[in-house]
Design a protein around this motif. Structure first.
Motif, mmCIF file in Angstrom:
data_model
loop_
_atom_site.group_PDB
_atom_site.id
_atom_site.type_symbol
_atom_site.label_atom_id
_atom_site.label_comp_id
_atom_site.label_asym_id
_atom_site.label_seq_id
_atom_site.Cartn_x
_atom_site.Cartn_y
_atom_site.Cartn_z
ATOM 1 N N PHE A 169 0.835 -1.203 0.000
ATOM 2 C CA PHE A 169 0.000 0.000 0.000
ATOM 3 C C PHE A 169 0.870 1.254 0.000
ATOM 4 N N ASP A 170 0.458 2.220 -0.833
ATOM 5 C CA ASP A 170 1.137 3.522 -0.886
ATOM 6 C C ASP A 170 0.075 4.580 -1.139
ATOM 7 N N GLU A 171 -0.247 5.357 -0.109
ATOM 8 C CA GLU A 171 -1.333 6.326 -0.263
ATOM 9 C C GLU A 171 -1.002 7.423 -1.273
ATOM 10 N N THR A 172 0.280 7.603 -1.591
ATOM 11 C CA THR A 172 0.644 8.625 -2.581
ATOM 12 C C THR A 172 0.503 8.112 -4.013
ATOM 13 N N GLN A 173 -0.013 6.893 -4.171
ATOM 14 C CA GLN A 173 -0.315 6.383 -5.509
ATOM 15 C C GLN A 173 -1.820 6.174 -5.714
ATOM 16 N N VAL A 174 -2.630 6.699 -4.815
ATOM 17 C CA VAL A 174 -4.086 6.670 -4.999
ATOM 18 C C VAL A 174 -4.443 7.711 -6.062
ATOM 19 N N LEU A 175 -5.196 7.291 -7.092
ATOM 20 C CA LEU A 175 -5.374 8.146 -8.268
ATOM 21 C C LEU A 175 -6.827 8.471 -8.606
ATOM 22 N N ARG A 176 -7.782 7.764 -8.003
ATOM 23 C CA ARG A 176 -9.188 7.970 -8.354
ATOM 24 C C ARG A 176 -10.064 7.962 -7.111
ATOM 25 N N MET A 177 -11.161 8.708 -7.194
ATOM 26 C CA MET A 177 -12.095 8.758 -6.063
ATOM 27 C C MET A 177 -12.679 7.380 -5.749
ATOM 28 N N LYS A 178 -12.937 6.584 -6.775
ATOM 29 C CA LYS A 178 -13.574 5.287 -6.522
ATOM 30 C C LYS A 178 -12.617 4.303 -5.845
ATOM 31 N N SER A 179 -11.326 4.626 -5.843
ATOM 32 C CA SER A 179 -10.366 3.833 -5.080
ATOM 33 C C SER A 179 -9.668 4.746 -4.064
ATOM 34 N N TYR A 180 -10.454 5.629 -3.449
ATOM 35 C CA TYR A 180 -9.860 6.579 -2.504
ATOM 36 C C TYR A 180 -9.498 5.870 -1.210
ATOM 37 N N TRP A 181 -8.235 5.958 -0.837
ATOM 38 C CA TRP A 181 -7.707 5.380 0.390
ATOM 39 C C TRP A 181 -6.721 6.363 1.014
ATOM 40 N N THR A 182 -6.557 6.236 2.325
ATOM 41 C CA THR A 182 -5.430 6.829 3.026
ATOM 42 C C THR A 182 -4.922 5.764 4.004
ATOM 43 N N GLU A 183 -3.741 5.962 4.533
ATOM 44 C CA GLU A 183 -3.244 5.005 5.531
ATOM 45 C C GLU A 183 -4.203 4.929 6.720
ATOM 46 N N SER A 184 -4.726 6.086 7.156
ATOM 47 C CA SER A 184 -5.613 6.078 8.325
ATOM 48 C C SER A 184 -6.914 5.346 8.018
ATOM 49 N N ARG A 185 -7.450 5.485 6.794
ATOM 50 C CA ARG A 185 -8.660 4.743 6.412
ATOM 51 C C ARG A 185 -8.393 3.238 6.404
ATOM 52 N N LEU A 186 -7.236 2.856 5.879
ATOM 53 C CA LEU A 186 -6.884 1.434 5.861
ATOM 54 C C LEU A 186 -6.743 0.895 7.281
ATOM 55 N N GLU A 187 -6.030 1.633 8.129
ATOM 56 C CA GLU A 187 -5.814 1.168 9.504
ATOM 57 C C GLU A 187 -7.118 1.084 10.283
ATOM 58 N N HIS A 188 -8.035 2.000 10.026
ATOM 59 C CA HIS A 188 -9.349 1.951 10.674
ATOM 60 C C HIS A 188 -10.103 0.685 10.265
ATOM 61 N N GLN A 361 -14.960 21.528 0.952
ATOM 62 C CA GLN A 361 -13.555 21.877 1.190
ATOM 63 C C GLN A 361 -12.676 20.626 1.212
ATOM 64 N N LYS A 362 -13.175 19.589 1.895
ATOM 65 C CA LYS A 362 -12.434 18.323 1.962
ATOM 66 C C LYS A 362 -12.326 17.687 0.576
ATOM 67 N N LEU A 363 -13.412 17.771 -0.187
ATOM 68 C CA LEU A 363 -13.419 17.207 -1.539
ATOM 69 C C LEU A 363 -12.374 17.874 -2.428
ATOM 70 N N THR A 364 -12.312 19.188 -2.351
ATOM 71 C CA THR A 364 -11.321 19.928 -3.144
ATOM 72 C C THR A 364 -9.912 19.503 -2.768
ATOM 73 N N GLN A 365 -9.668 19.375 -1.479
ATOM 74 C CA GLN A 365 -8.355 18.960 -0.980
ATOM 75 C C GLN A 365 -7.992 17.563 -1.492
ATOM 76 N N ILE A 366 -8.964 16.640 -1.461
ATOM 77 C CA ILE A 366 -8.712 15.267 -1.928
ATOM 78 C C ILE A 366 -8.432 15.262 -3.428
ATOM 79 N N LYS A 367 -9.226 16.002 -4.194
ATOM 80 C CA LYS A 367 -9.029 16.046 -5.647
ATOM 81 C C LYS A 367 -7.641 16.595 -5.999
ATOM 82 N N GLN A 368 -7.235 17.642 -5.280
ATOM 83 C CA GLN A 368 -5.899 18.192 -5.532
ATOM 84 C C GLN A 368 -4.822 17.157 -5.219
ATOM 85 N N GLN A 369 -5.016 16.399 -4.138
ATOM 86 C CA GLN A 369 -4.020 15.391 -3.790
ATOM 87 C C GLN A 369 -3.982 14.273 -4.828
#
Length: 403
Positions: A169-188, A361-369
């Motif tokens: 897993f590498d959260e910096t290689q998440v590329l699409r909303m339909k596969s949106y992940w972060t390390e914290s989401r995975l750990e949860h 606001q969160k959506l914009t931040q995620i899209k930019q990332q």
């Protein structure tokens, strides 16, 4: 000195020698699997690591050993188990299936896309004991009818059936909303099951200084500073004023060492010409990558020197030299802050709506990332060199500065 093969199968082969750290990790993974295969599942082991840190070769060695034990050992806890290697990237799947054809205890059917296996399990056609998942950051985290996935989360669906799951897993290689992940989401998601993790940090792909790798990591988190000066490494880093001159340089590198390609971020509106979607930057005029119907990865097809690669063809692969076009969404403002212009991003599939993410606001931040992640993936393709052309003139000028 032995010349490194350009073939992707030779770079993640289970016959490749491992470092001491990698060998010890494979042993840990085998011990974890052997322990938890004898208990009710699921138990999950997560391997974290940036692009190029050797995650896939660890998995290739592990899975080869798992299947050898499952199919040849008379009394091991893994004897007779049904195990699968999953990857949600069609180009990488081709490589693993080719590797399977070269190993006595690996079968092509062992390598599947997650949706295919989930649907077959639901139909009672298969079951799974151990799952090894490469590029787990590409697992769908919401239903996607286009991909025939009707569950809520592919990892949750797989955890409902398997006893042991190994994921990278590498959260910096998440590329699409339909596969949106972060390390914290995975750990949860994993909090309620037995799980452990390990983080790989050594950069194997890029023959670049730690300083340059850090610069890329900073760039893809909108922390911009001048490029590091050329140091003792042989890594060839160049910034071009002209995309066509960059293309010519990449063609020359391809003649010399092979496996050199132009890639680009999204941000070029569709202007179909003869059924192809072209990218035009001054004298530069090439089509985007076409759908690859062959069993050969896109970058290994000779004709793709005349195409522009994308995250969808290049993620997970090595190139010797990469010429990267930073498209219209990536700009520099008058205060020298890196800006992501979402209104200029043309990959509409990347931003598909999700019911669980509604805060604007969160959506914009995620899209930019997600856009920054795509840059991260493309910047880390080149083993020997990275050439950059930025559409935005101010950014192009800034990148030509060096410490």
């Amino acid at each position: 000195m032995k010349t490194m093969s350009n073939a992707a199968v030779d770079k993640i082969s289970p016959l490749l020698p491992l470092t001491t750290e990698q060998s010890e990790l494979v042993e840990r993974l085998l011990a974890f699997t052997t322990t938890h295969i004898q208990t009710d599942g699921p138990a999950v082991f997560t391997i974290y690591g940036d692009a190029g840190t050797g995650k896939s070769v660890v998995l290739a060695h592990l899975f080869n050993q798992l299947q050898t034990l499952a199919r040849t050992h008379p009394t091991n806890p893994l004897t007779g188990t049904e195990n699968y290697f999953l990857v949600n990237h069609p180009e990488i799947l081709k490589v693993y299936r080719e590797i399977a054809g070269q190993q006595p205890h690996l079968f092509k059917k062992d390598f599947q896309r997650p949706t295919s296996l989930i649907n077959q399990i639901n139909q009672g056609k298969r079951h799974a004991d151990v799952l090894v998942i490469d590029e787990a950051h590409l697992l769908l985290s919401q239903a996607d009818h286009y991909n025939n996935f009707y569950g809520t989360n592919q990892l949750t669906s797989l955890m409902a059936t398997a006893k042991v799951i190994i994921v990278v897993f590498d959260e910096t290689q998440v590329l699409r909303m339909k596969s949106y992940w972060t390390e914290s989401r995975l750990e949860h998601l994993l909090a309620s099951v037995p799980h452990t993790s390990y983080r790989l940090t050594h950069q194997f792909r890029m023959q670049a200084s730690d300083e340059l790798v850090s610069w890329i990591n900073d760039f893809t988190h909108q922390r911009l500073h001048p490029l590091p000066a050329t140091d003792g490494t042989q890594y060839d880093l160049r910034v071009f004023n002209d995309a066509e001159l960059m293309r010519q340089a990449i063609v020359q590198r391809n003649r010399e060492v092979g496996l050199s390609r132009i890639v680009s971020t999204s941000g070029y509106p569709s202007t179909l010409d003869g059924g192809k979607h072209f990218i035009t930057e001054g004298r530069f005029h090439l089509p985007w990558d076409q759908y690859n119907y062959t069993n050969t990865p896109w970058a290994e097809l000779p004709q793709t020197i005349d195409e522009v690669g994308s995250i969808y063809t290049c993620q997970g692969f090595d190139l010797n030299y990469v010429g990267l076009i930073l498209g219209p969404p990536i700009t520099l403002d008058e205060h020298q802050h890196l800006q992501i212009r979402l209104d200029r991003y043309t990959d509409v599939e990347a931003f598909k709506r999700r019911d669980d993410l509604t805060d604007p606001q969160k959506l914009t931040q995620i899209k930019q990332q997600l856009v920054l992640n795509s840059i991260n993936v493309l910047m880390k393709r080149g083993v020997k060199g990275l050439y950059i052309f930025a559409h935005d003139q101010r950014l192009r000028h800034y990148l030509q500065q060096r410490h």
